[in-house]
Design an enzyme around this catalytic site. Structure first.
Site, PDB file in Angstrom:
ATOM      1  N   TYR A  12     -15.610   0.895  11.772  1.00 48.13           N
ATOM      2  CA  TYR A  12     -15.264   2.234  12.278  1.00 48.13           C
ATOM      3  C   TYR A  12     -14.898   3.202  11.147  1.00 48.13           C
ATOM      4  O   TYR A  12     -15.577   4.210  10.920  1.00 48.13           O
ATOM      5  CB  TYR A  12     -14.115   2.073  13.285  1.00 48.13           C
ATOM      6  N   ASP A  32     -21.034  -6.013   4.282  1.00 47.56           N
ATOM      7  CA  ASP A  32     -20.384  -6.189   5.588  1.00 47.56           C
ATOM      8  C   ASP A  32     -20.950  -7.443   6.250  1.00 47.56           C
ATOM      9  O   ASP A  32     -22.162  -7.661   6.250  1.00 47.56           O
ATOM     10  CB  ASP A  32     -20.658  -4.955   6.458  1.00 47.56           C
ATOM     11  N   TYR A 141      -0.586  -9.449  10.588  1.00 48.48           N
ATOM     12  CA  TYR A 141      -1.532  -8.422  10.144  1.00 48.48           C
ATOM     13  C   TYR A 141      -0.889  -7.544   9.066  1.00 48.48           C
ATOM     14  O   TYR A 141      -1.424  -7.391   7.962  1.00 48.48           O
ATOM     15  CB  TYR A 141      -1.991  -7.575  11.341  1.00 48.48           C
ATOM     16  N   ASN A 170      -2.599   6.075  12.989  1.00 51.93           N
ATOM     17  CA  ASN A 170      -3.571   5.715  14.035  1.00 51.93           C
ATOM     18  C   ASN A 170      -4.903   6.428  13.837  1.00 51.93           C
ATOM     19  O   ASN A 170      -5.057   7.602  14.220  1.00 51.93           O
ATOM     20  CB  ASN A 170      -2.985   6.017  15.414  1.00 51.93           C
TER      21      ASN A 170
HETATM   22  N1  UFG Z   1      -1.250   1.796  24.461  1.00 57.98           N
HETATM   23  C1  UFG Z   1      -1.102   1.828  25.831  1.00 57.98           C
HETATM   24  N2  UFG Z   1      -2.087   1.280  26.581  1.00 57.98           N
HETATM   25  C2  UFG Z   1      -3.208   0.713  26.074  1.00 57.98           C
HETATM   26  C3  UFG Z   1      -3.351   0.694  24.649  1.00 57.98           C
HETATM   27  C4  UFG Z   1      -2.353   1.247  23.876  1.00 57.98           C
HETATM   28  O1  UFG Z   1      -0.108   2.332  26.357  1.00 57.98           O
HETATM   29  O2  UFG Z   1      -4.051   0.224  26.837  1.00 57.98           O
HETATM   30  C5  UFG Z   1      -0.209   2.399  23.624  1.00 57.98           C
HETATM   31  C6  UFG Z   1       0.424   1.404  22.667  1.00 57.98           C
HETATM   32  O3  UFG Z   1       1.503   0.776  23.269  1.00 57.98           O
HETATM   33  C7  UFG Z   1       0.817   2.320  21.503  1.00 57.98           C
HETATM   34  C8  UFG Z   1      -0.218   3.443  21.525  1.00 57.98           C
HETATM   35  O4  UFG Z   1      -0.801   3.387  22.819  1.00 57.98           O
HETATM   36  O5  UFG Z   1       2.070   2.870  21.741  1.00 57.98           O
HETATM   37  C9  UFG Z   1      -1.293   3.276  20.486  1.00 57.98           C
HETATM   38  O6  UFG Z   1      -1.811   1.958  20.584  1.00 57.98           O
HETATM   39  P1  UFG Z   1      -3.075   1.438  19.763  1.00 57.98           P
HETATM   40  O7  UFG Z   1      -3.281   0.012  20.156  1.00 57.98           O
HETATM   41  O8  UFG Z   1      -4.194   2.398  19.916  1.00 57.98           O
HETATM   42  O9  UFG Z   1      -2.594   1.558  18.255  1.00 57.98           O
HETATM   43  P2  UFG Z   1      -1.327   0.891  17.543  1.00 57.98           P
HETATM   44  O10 UFG Z   1      -0.374   2.005  17.267  1.00 57.98           O
HETATM   45  O11 UFG Z   1      -0.787  -0.272  18.251  1.00 57.98           O
HETATM   46  O12 UFG Z   1      -2.032   0.261  16.279  1.00 57.98           O
HETATM   47  C10 UFG Z   1      -2.612   1.019  15.271  1.00 57.98           C
HETATM   48  C11 UFG Z   1      -3.795   0.275  14.674  1.00 57.98           C
HETATM   49  C12 UFG Z   1      -3.346  -1.012  14.045  1.00 57.98           C
HETATM   50  C13 UFG Z   1      -2.250  -0.742  13.064  1.00 57.98           C
HETATM   51  C14 UFG Z   1      -1.147   0.054  13.698  1.00 57.98           C
HETATM   52  C15 UFG Z   1      -0.146   0.451  12.674  1.00 57.98           C
HETATM   53  O13 UFG Z   1      -4.736   0.012  15.676  1.00 57.98           O
HETATM   54  O14 UFG Z   1      -4.420  -1.597  13.367  1.00 57.98           O
HETATM   55  O15 UFG Z   1      -1.655   1.231  14.298  1.00 57.98           O
HETATM   56  O16 UFG Z   1       1.017   0.869  13.252  1.00 57.98           O
HETATM   57  F1  UFG Z   1      -1.718  -1.889  12.608  1.00 57.98           F
END
Ligand code: UFG
Length: 329
Positions: A12, A32, A141, A170
């Site tokens: 991505y 890759d 991770y 993000n």
């Molecule tokens: N969320 C929901 N529902 C979903 C998916 C996500 O409510 O179905 C919420 C999560 O709880 C979070 C926010 O949306 O609060 C963002 O979630 P993501 O999974 O999109 O992203 P993250 O913040 O968990 O993770 C991202 C990257 C990771 C990295 C991290 C660093 O995807 O690779 O930021 O903080 F490690």
């Protein structure tokens, strides 16, 4: 002009960087495994299919293509999976990266840009997060990425490597020309999941926790456009000096809650998104917002996208044009 090896360049963020590097006249070779990357995300004549656990192949590529810089995106990125299968993460994100670094060291390639992450900070107590915020990862991770940062500091000191560890918040959005975008299997990221729910391809979006100490009770994150991320890599690469250690956070410096992101998707798509309020997801900090002042001051980086709707718009265009992701191609 450089001969750049981009590992994970069919992924991505990597694919957006590759497109930018090529547009700016660099010679790019994508390395890759295509385990998660997409063949269609990069020009066919730039792609070398290979794994980072094959040092002899990496040696061969470095030599043949006269590589003089490496931008290392290749990694596994599922935080939850890293908790249940840490071996997979330490093996790929740490051991394989050390393999790559050794190949580069032997060939005297001493410029390296590394995809680090906000996950190296764990659950910081103060916001916004600066580069001086203690790095205390709470999952394998984040720990695997921090271990590489530490190894790079030692390489910089001992071997005069110039490196940049770019700590992404993000990553989101898609290229504005609609050709490349976000397509993960499985998809776990908030914005694509909301868009898929808006398109009726998923029954709903589940909100992970509505009782956080935030204004609307849902988690707040700093969403940065993938093209702004790509730009930061190029700036860092162009400015790196031998022995120099760069550490930069990459976010827009403003957080949006899960509910605000859902509202943005509804506004952009004109569709109502079905919502289910669920429990918290383990390991999610309530708020993660970056201060990116350091890279703005030192490298002159500035995000072009600072509004969630503008970011979502690019993601929506990608999904509309590619309803099956890269499988369309
Ligand atoms: N969320 C929901 N529902 C979903 C998916 C996500 O409510 O179905 C919420 C999560 O709880 C979070 C926010 O949306 O609060 C963002 O979630 P993501 O999974 O999109 O992203 P993250 O913040 O968990 O993770 C991202 C990257 C990771 C990295 C991290 C660093 O995807 O690779 O930021 O903080 F490690």
């Amino acid at each position: 002009m450089s001969n750049i090896l981009v590992t994970g360049g069919a992924g991505y963020i990597g694919s957006h960087a590759v497109k930018l590097f090529l547009e700016r006249g660099h010679h790019v070779w994508v390395y890759d495994s295509l385990v998660y990357g997409h063949r269609a995300a990069v020009p066919a004549d730039r792609l070398i299919v290979g794994d980072l656990n094959e040092p002899h192949r990496i040696d061969q590529v470095l030599l043949e293509k006269r590589i003089d810089a490496c931008v290392h995106f290749a990694a596994f990125t599922y935080v939850g999976e890293s908790v249940t299968n840490p071996a997979k993460y330490y093996q790929n994100n740490l051991v394989n990266t050390l393999n790559l670094m050794e190949c580069l060291r032997k060939q005297k390639v001493a410029r390296f840009i590394f995809s680090s992450t906000a996950a190296t900070y764990g659950m910081p107590e103060t916001m916004p997060i600066t580069e001086a915020t203690p790095q205390v990862p709470i999952n394998p991770y984040g720990a695997s990425k921090l271990a590489v940062e530490r190894a790079l500091a030692d390489y910089a000191h001992a071997y005069q490597w110039g490196f940049a560890a770019l700590r992404y918040f993000n990553a989101s959005g898609a290229h504005p020309d609609g050709t490349i975008g976000e397509d993960h299997t499985p998809e776990t990221h908030l914005i694509p999941l909301i868009i898929l729910a808006a398109m009726g391809k998923r029954p709903q979006i589940e909100i992970f926790g509505t009782d956080y100490p935030t204004p609307d009770g849902t988690c707040v994150r700093d969403y940065i456009h993938v093209c702004d991320l790509a730009e930061a890599h190029l700036l860092a690469l162009e400015k790196l000096q031998p022995g120099q250690q760069m550490h930069y956070n990459l976010g827009i410096g403003r957080g949006y809650s899960v509910r605000e992101v859902i509202a943005a998707v509804e506004a952009v798509t004109g569709k109502k998104v079905p919502i289910k309020e669920g429990p918290r997801r383990a390991g999610d900090p309530p708020v993660l917002v970056a201060s990116s002042d350091k890279i703005q001051k030192e490298l002159g980086w500035k995000p072009r996208y600072s509004d969630i709707k503008a970011i979502v718009e690019t993601a929506w265009n990608w999904h509309k044009a590619h309803p099956k992701g890269y499988k369309d191609k």
